[in-house]
Design an enzyme around this catalytic site. Structure first.
Site, short mmCIF file in Angstrom:
data_model
loop_
_atom_site.label_atom_id
_atom_site.label_comp_id
_atom_site.label_asym_id
_atom_site.label_seq_id
_atom_site.Cartn_x
_atom_site.Cartn_y
_atom_site.Cartn_z
NE ARG A 294 28.81 31.70 14.34
CZ ARG A 294 28.75 31.65 15.66
NH1 ARG A 294 28.47 32.75 16.34
NH2 ARG A 294 28.93 30.53 16.30
NE ARG B 273 33.92 31.57 16.61
CZ ARG B 273 33.18 32.50 17.19
NH1 ARG B 273 31.90 32.25 17.43
NH2 ARG B 273 33.70 33.64 17.54
NE ARG C 275 24.51 22.34 17.56
CZ ARG C 275 25.30 23.18 16.89
NH1 ARG C 275 26.61 23.00 16.83
NH2 ARG C 275 24.77 24.21 16.25
NE ARG D 299 17.50 20.15 26.88
CZ ARG D 299 17.45 21.20 26.08
NH1 ARG D 299 17.07 21.07 24.85
NH2 ARG D 299 17.79 22.39 26.54
CE LYS E 96 13.31 24.23 20.16
NZ LYS E 96 13.77 23.25 21.13
#
Ligand SMILES: [Zn+2]
Length: 217
Positions: free
Chosen positions: A128, A162, A173, A89, A14
Site C-alpha cells: 500500500r 505509512r 510484525r 495464538r 486466512k
C-alpha cells in the site's frame, strides 16, 4: 463434522480462505475479535471482565478468552462444526482449547496451516502507498495509478508509505507472529492434526487444496 483451525501469518490469506470454507461447509465462523466486541457491547459477565483489562491497557488473560470461546462453542449454531479465527495464538491457549473441546465433546478435526514465504508476505503487506498531495490510496498489486508515477485523483507525482506499511516494520510484525505460529504448528503436528497448504498460489488454488483436505474426512 469439521472442527477447524486455520493457521497462518498476516497476509497469508486466512480471511479469504475462511469465507470460502464457511460458504461451502456451513461452519460457524468463530472470531475472538468479534466475540469480544459483542460480549462487551452486551455487557455479559465475561465481556465486562475482558473490558476491565482492556480499559487498563492490559492484555486479556488467556483464561478469560477461553471462557468466551467455551460459551460460544456451546451455542446451537456450532453443531455443524466450526472454524476458529484468532484463537489459539499460543500453545498455552491451545492447551486451554483442548480442555474446552474435551468438556464439550467437540474435538478438533483439522488444523490447516497456510504457508507463505516471508518475502512474499512482506511484498503483500507493504504493497500500500499513498499520494503525498491528496492522500489517495494505491496498492502495487491491485490498485496501481493508471499512469505510472502520477496520482489518478490529483495528478501529483510524490508518493509515500505509512509507517505500518513499510517493509521493515512489516518484517518485524511478521517475526513477532512467527514466534507464536511455529510452536503452534509443532503442537498440532505432534497430535497428527496438521496439514499444510501452499499459500503462494492464487486464492482459488489455495481453497481447492484446503477443500481436498476437508472433504477427505
Ligand atoms: Zn493525489
Amino acid at each position: 463434522m469439521i472442527n477447524l483451525i486455520l493457521l497462518g501469518l498476516p497476509g497469508a490469506g486466512k480471511g479469504t480462505a475462511s469465507e470460502q470454507i464457511v460458504d461451502k461447509y456451513h461452519l460457524a465462523h468463530i472470531s475472538t475479535g468479534d466475540m469480544f466486541r459483542e460480549a462487551m457491547a452486551n455487557k455479559t459477565p465475561v465481556g465486562l471482565e475482558a473490558k476491565s483489562y482492556i480499559d487498563k491497557g492490559d492484555l486479556v488473560p488467556d483464561e478469560v478468552t477461553a471462557k468466551l470461546v467455551e460459551e460460544r462453542l456451546g451455542q446451537d449454531d456450532v453443531k455443524n462444526g466450526f472454524i476458529l479465527d484468532g484463537f489459539p495464538r499460543t500453545t498455552n491457549q491451545a492447551e486451554l482449547l483442548d480442555e474446552i473441546t474435551t468438556r464439550l465433546n467437540k474435538q478438533l478435526t483439522n488444523v490447516i496451516a497456510i504457508d507463505v514465504k516471508e518475502e512474499t508476505l512482506i511484498d503483500r503487506l507493504s504493497a500500500r502507498f499513498m499520494c503525498k498531495n491528496c492522500g489517495a490510496t494505491y496498492n502495487k498489486f491491485s490498485k496501481k495509478p493508471k499512469v505510472e508515477g502520477t496520482c489518478d485523483r490529483c495528478g501529483g507525482h510524490e508518493f509515500y508509505q505509512r509507517e505500518d506499511d513499510k517493509p521493515e516494520v512489516v518484517k518485524n510484525r511478521l517475526e513477532v507472529n512467527e514466534k507464536m505460529n511455529a510452536p503452534l504448528k509443532e503442537y498440532y503436528d505432534k497430535k497428527g492434526l496438521l496439514a499444510t497448504v501452499n499459500g503462494e498460489q492464487a486464492p482459488e488454488k489455495v481453497f481447492a487444496d484446503i477443500d481436498a483436505i476437508l472433504s477427505k474426512d
